[in-house]
Design a protein around this motif. Structure first.
Motif, PDB file in Angstrom:
ATOM      1  N   SER A 225       0.837  -1.197   0.000  1.00 60.12           N
ATOM      2  CA  SER A 225       0.000   0.000   0.000  1.00 60.12           C
ATOM      3  C   SER A 225       0.874   1.250   0.000  1.00 60.12           C
ATOM      4  O   SER A 225       2.059   1.209   0.340  1.00 60.12           O
ATOM      5  N   GLN A 226       0.251   2.345  -0.346  1.00 62.50           N
ATOM      6  CA  GLN A 226       0.969   3.618  -0.315  1.00 62.50           C
ATOM      7  C   GLN A 226       1.358   3.975   1.115  1.00 62.50           C
ATOM      8  O   GLN A 226       2.416   4.564   1.337  1.00 62.50           O
ATOM      9  N   ASN A 227       0.534   3.604   2.083  1.00 67.93           N
ATOM     10  CA  ASN A 227       0.877   3.846   3.485  1.00 67.93           C
ATOM     11  C   ASN A 227       2.092   3.026   3.909  1.00 67.93           C
ATOM     12  O   ASN A 227       2.951   3.517   4.646  1.00 67.93           O
ATOM     13  N   GLN A 228       2.168   1.782   3.452  1.00 68.33           N
ATOM     14  CA  GLN A 228       3.336   0.957   3.767  1.00 68.33           C
ATOM     15  C   GLN A 228       4.602   1.568   3.167  1.00 68.33           C
ATOM     16  O   GLN A 228       5.644   1.607   3.819  1.00 68.33           O
ATOM     17  N   LEU A 229       4.499   2.045   1.933  1.00 64.83           N
ATOM     18  CA  LEU A 229       5.652   2.700   1.301  1.00 64.83           C
ATOM     19  C   LEU A 229       6.046   3.954   2.070  1.00 64.83           C
ATOM     20  O   LEU A 229       7.230   4.194   2.324  1.00 64.83           O
TER      21      LEU A 229
END
Length: 147
Positions: A46-50
């Motif tokens: 996810s973009q949050n993980q990145l």
């Protein structure tokens, strides 16, 4: 724990040295070495993980994904399934061994984005058919007629 090798020639690649910002370089190295990565070169993140892994805000991650998808043309990102597909992953990470193929297809089965799955299967089919028995002659050849 998986080990990922990165060739040091990465730092001599004109695309990296001339076109990438420092943020691009970190993002690229992260994608190549991410713990989410697998044999297929396509993985869910996810973009949050990145953002959490790289210490960037979500806007910066969106910008990096855009740059890598449309400017550098190194990845595709499916927002709905949160999957990244690294286009040239196969060049440095694939073999034609039967064990590799079995493991690769297990990862391919998990890919949710249909276009990514189809592309990886097509690339692997071409990869298996490539000529590995001959080594191309490095220099041009000249035909000479002797009389």
């Amino acid at each position: 724990m998986a080990y990922r090798n990165i060739e040091t020639e990465l730092w001599n690649d004109p695309k990296v040295t001339d076109d990438m910002t420092p943020e691009d370089k970190l993002f690229w190295v992260y994608l190549l070495t991410s713990p989410h990565g697998n044999l297929s070169g396509c993985f869910q993140i996810s973009q949050n993980q990145l953002a959490n892994a790289l210490g960037y805000n979500k806007d910066t991650i969106n910008n990096l994904i855009y740059r890598f998808q449309y400017i550098h043309e190194l990845i595709a990102y499916d927002l709905d399934n949160q999957e990244i597909f690294i286009f040239n992953w196969w060049r440095y990470n694939w073999t034609t061994s039967p064990k590799f193929e079995t493991a690769l297809f297990k990862f391919i089965e998990r890919i949710k984005t249909v276009n990514f799955r189809k592309s990886i299967i097509e690339i692997y089919d071409l990869y298996k058919k490539r000529d590995t028995a001959s080594i191309p002659y490095r220099y041009g050849s000249v035909s000479v007629t002797v009389t």
